[in-house]
Design a protein around this motif. Structure first.
Motif, mmCIF file in Angstrom:
data_model
loop_
_atom_site.group_PDB
_atom_site.id
_atom_site.type_symbol
_atom_site.label_atom_id
_atom_site.label_comp_id
_atom_site.label_asym_id
_atom_site.label_seq_id
_atom_site.Cartn_x
_atom_site.Cartn_y
_atom_site.Cartn_z
ATOM 1 N N TYR B 142 0.830 -1.207 0.000
ATOM 2 C CA TYR B 142 0.000 0.000 0.000
ATOM 3 C C TYR B 142 0.862 1.254 0.000
ATOM 4 C CZ TYR B 142 -4.090 -2.927 0.627
ATOM 5 O OH TYR B 142 -5.075 -3.845 0.424
ATOM 6 N N ALA B 143 1.922 1.219 -0.816
ATOM 7 C CA ALA B 143 2.855 2.344 -0.841
ATOM 8 C C ALA B 143 2.165 3.645 -1.250
ATOM 9 C CB ALA B 143 4.009 2.031 -1.791
ATOM 10 N N TYR B 144 1.114 3.551 -2.050
ATOM 11 C CA TYR B 144 0.477 4.781 -2.532
ATOM 12 C C TYR B 144 -0.171 5.589 -1.411
ATOM 13 C CZ TYR B 144 -3.646 1.761 -2.492
ATOM 14 O OH TYR B 144 -4.643 0.904 -2.112
ATOM 15 N N ARG B 147 1.980 8.372 -0.530
ATOM 16 C CA ARG B 147 2.087 9.394 -1.562
ATOM 17 C C ARG B 147 0.833 10.260 -1.639
ATOM 18 N NH1 ARG B 147 4.000 4.703 -4.774
ATOM 19 N NH2 ARG B 147 1.962 4.474 -5.758
#
Lengths: 546, 250
Positions: B142-144, B147
């Motif tokens: 869930y890197a987004y 961001r």
């Protein structure tokens, strides 16, 4: 298809579509969250795509023949095509999410393709897209043939069919962009839910009005099930989805039900979505297409009555078995367990009634894969309802709950029962509907049958194994009386079964693709025929129904 | 006799429809209505607090991402579950949860008491790429979230609807929802002190994602995960609880 409508009917259709497009425009204009705006655009495109053919044929010659002298089959044909399209989409998403559990990088580091977002596109795509379209199409067919009357409307069947598909499109596209209530099997947000209520009320009125035209004094048993499906799904849908949006311009809402009450309402809904969407409606299919294909009357009228009312009454109590050992009060859990066990009686009465109907036609089960689809469906129905009652027993549930066993159980029902009875019905229906001699290829139906059976068995055996292993590992203690396995240990043990499950699902998907090809070729390449018996409503003096 | 009766009602579509609705209503009414009237259904917990706006926003991300598909938030009254996850869940602990996220499947572990068990740093690293910290994991990355800036603007509307539904948010909390969400993730500002004032000194105020300059969805989700199981200590009283709630790990 438009040529079967009169000028004024084409006008009403255009008016409805313009109204829908205007709602879409408002959603796009005022949706302050970009999600509602996206859905507004989708609504407009959907309405415009339907408006174009209507408007381009609006001044075409009107129908001259007496429409009441023929059945209204156009919406059924489109419904079958839509059902198969959703089947391919939903099954593909299923194979993809199954593969993600074995190879998590298949989400490609994007938001829309994570497991949590894709999983409801699979469940909604199959349950609502494939199952719902198949139910609407077959119910339109069955109610006309068993009532020997034409559908009581020219535009409303189209409204029901396309309106329902708009709901499915809004639901599924919403999950990709993060619009979800995260209520299992009721993920669609408030505006899609409201729209479905409008569609569903129209569906029910259309159904009742068609029944009122029947030339038979009695309502045939298949229609009891379709009525129960329509009515009870409406009850469940409305109560479970009561919610307040944070603003009319926002896609986000909060359900009115909090915590423990929400849990009970949700599983009252969830379990009865299985009962009235995935069971009652498909029993309606079974009670018509199985006897037609086997050319045998239903074995027992009394068993039909017993099983119908048993299912309608008992199922509604059973939802709380999804909440054993939770913070839901113990007495509710006990009621749920008790009624779930009692459900075995009407369930097996239905399965038995179906199988005994085949007495005297077993030679045809051997030679005719279409009939075999329906026979296998009845067997899987019997097996998965037995498994369901078993899993609802509290101590059994202690082991099985939260594990893949539940997933396996659901798929024994969804693949083995729902999909097989649907394919059997569709293979019976398609040649009748398009007035073709037969399906294009009996061999391809055989292929489809065996791929479906193999896929289902691989799937459920994989999930039985993984589920039971998982449940046992979670509760295993060492000699020193400490837990023997970490959670990750149990996950590592799952990987081989996750790969096997994805493979089983893939076989099932290939079978469905073959089915699509076979249907396509039947319509395209098989010579047309005149049915042996006239296939038209009775227009002579009616027997008063009511 | 019964058969004769049935032959009669199956001649009337309206009558048949009414009979279906009647038969199908009984179970739901008997099982659902008493849950609102029987006092013991939801336990008393005077120390139960509401979610802060940031935690609520985090919960909405949890809901948006469909985390329930793999994680339960309901520890059952079974010995192995209590030993693995902590004291079994009480109804009161989810009384402000709309929708409840009890879940039905554990592809990953239960999260009802995950709050305080791991550091913020662990959660962020795990959400960025689960396999960096748990090599065997099959959870998506869930890197987004790190961001994506958190949308603070509509938080007052969220709290207002919750207030309408009976969650004890004060008008002051509703009014300050966006500021409080910002303040909880950006410590050492005037906004931050408002959070402790309104939601209690025990509220965790810190840069959850490790970056104190902006508020991201990662901040909100981690803030939510860190409060799971910690809204009340009721579950640790008068039960067979083997331990007290974990002290927060900074």
């Amino acid at each position: 298809m438009i040529d079967k409508l009169t000028y004024s009917e084409r006008q009403s259709a255009s008016f409805i579509l313009v109204a829908v497009a205007v709602v879409g425009l408002l959603m796009a204009a005022f949706g302050n969250s970009n999600q509602l705006g996206v859905h507004g655009v989708i609504v407009m495109i959907f309405a415009a795509a339907l408006l174009y053919p209507v408007l381009s044929a609006i001044y075409a010659p009107e129908p001259v023949e007496d429409r009441e002298a023929s059945y209204y089959d156009d919406p059924i044909k489109v419904g079958i095509v839509l059902a198969m399209a959703w089947a391919i989409f939903g099954m593909f998403m299923g194979v993809w999410v199954a593969a993600q559990l074995a190879w998590p990088n298949l989400a490609f580091d994007a938001a829309w393709s994570t497991f949590g977002r894709l999983r409801p596109t699979h469940t909604s795509g199959i349950i609502f897209g494939f199952g719902g379209n198949a139910l609407i199409a077959t119910s339109f067919h069955v109610v006309q043939r068993t009532s020997r009357a034409r559908l009581a409307g020219q535009v409303s069947p189209w409204f029901v069919l396309f309106g329902y598909n708009l709901f499915c499109v809004l639901a599924v596209s919403g999950y990709f962009i993060g619009v979800t209530q995260s209520k299992e099997y009721a993920e669609a947000e408030w505006y899609a839910d409201l729209w479905l209520v409008v569609v569903w009320v129209t569906y029910f009125i259309l159904y009742l009005r068609t029944l009122a035209r029947r030339k038979e004094p009695h309502i045939y048993v298949a229609n009891w099930y379709f009525m129960a499906f329509i009515l009870v799904v409406a009850m469940l849908h409305i109560v479970n989805n009561l919610a307040i949006p944070i603003a009319w311009s926002s896609a986000k809402s909060y359900t009115i039900w909090p915590g423990v009450q929400d849990a009970m309402v949700q599983w009252w809904y969830g379990h009865n979505a299985v009962a009235f969407f995935l069971t009652a409606g498909f029993l309606g299919m079974l009670y018509y297409y199985l006897p037609v294909r086997a050319q045998r009357p239903i074995f027992s009228y009394r068993l039909s009555i017993l099983s119908f009312w048993g299912i309608v009454f008992f199922y509604m109590w059973a939802g709380s078995h999804h909440l054993h050992y939770t913070a839901l009060p113990h007495w509710v859990q006990t009621l749920g367990m008790t009624f779930s066990v009692m459900l075995l009686v009407p369930s097996w009465a239905s399965a038995g009634n179906a199988l005994l109907t085949l007495n005297g036609a077993w030679d045809r089960v051997r030679s005719d894969a279409t009939l075999r689809f329906m026979m296998a469906a009845a067997v899987f129905y019997g097996l998965s309802t037995f498994e369901g009652s078993f899993l609802a027993i509290r101590p059994v549930n202690a082991l099985s709950h939260y594990t893949d066993w539940t997933v396996g159980h659901v798929h024994a029902g969804a693949l083995g029962w729902v999909a097989l009875i649907t394919f059997g019905s569709i293979y019976t229906l398609v040649p009748t509907l398009w007035k073709r001699e037969r399906m294009y290829s009996a061999a391809l139906i055989e292929w489809h049958f065996w791929l479906a059976i193999a896929g289902t068995l691989i799937y459920i055996f994989a999930m039985w194994n993984s589920g039971i292993i998982q449940g046992l590992m979670w509760r295993t203690y060492t000699g020193e009386n400490t837990l023997a396995y970490s959670f990750v240990d149990s996950l590592v043990a799952m990987y081989p079964y996750y790969i096997a499950r994805a493979f089983g699902g893939l076989l099932f998907l290939i079978g469905a693709v073959i089915g699509c090809y076979n249907i396509w070729m039947t319509v395209k390449a098989v010579p047309s025929t005149v049915p042996a018996r006239p296939d038209a409503p009775e227009t002579a003096a009616a027997v008063p129904g009511e | 006799m019964a058969e004769l009766f049935h032959r009669k009602i199956e001649r009337s579509s309206i009558g048949f429809a009414i009979a279906i609705v009647a038969a199908a209503s009984v179970g739901g009414i008997i099982e659902i209505a008493p849950l609102f009237t029987i006092d013991g259904t939801v336990e008393e917990a005077p120390d139960m607090r509401v979610y802060t706006p940031l935690e609520l926003a985090g919960r909405n991300i949890y809901v948006r991402e469909g985390c329930y598909a793999c994680h339960s938030q309901m520890i059952r009254t079974l010995q192995d579950e209590v030993e693995r996850y902590g004291p079994y869940s009480l109804a009161v602990e989810s009384k402000y949860d709309r929708p409840m996220q009890w879940g039905s499947k554990r592809t990953g572990p239960d999260l009802a008491r995950i709050g305080g068990k791991y550091s913020d740093f662990w959660h962020v690293a795990h959400l960025m790429n689960p396999r960096d910290v748990v090599p065997e994991s099959n959870m998506p990355a869930y890197a987004y979230l790190a961001r994506t800036p958190l949308n603070l603007n509509d938080l007052p509307q969220h709290l207002a609807v919750q207030q309408t539904l009976g969650v004890p948010y004060t008008d002051e909390m509703v009014e300050n929802a966006a500021r409080d969400a910002y303040g909880q993730a950006v410590p050492d500002t005037d906004f931050a002190s408002g959070v402790s004032e309104r939601y209690g000194e025990a509220t965790q105020v810190r840069a959850f994602d490790g970056v104190a300059t902006q508020v991201t969805e990662m901040d909100a989700l981690v803030a939510y995960l860190q409060v799971l199981g910690r809204l009340t200590t009721a579950a640790y009283q008068n039960t067979a609880a083997p331990e007290l709630p974990p002290e927060p790990v900074e």
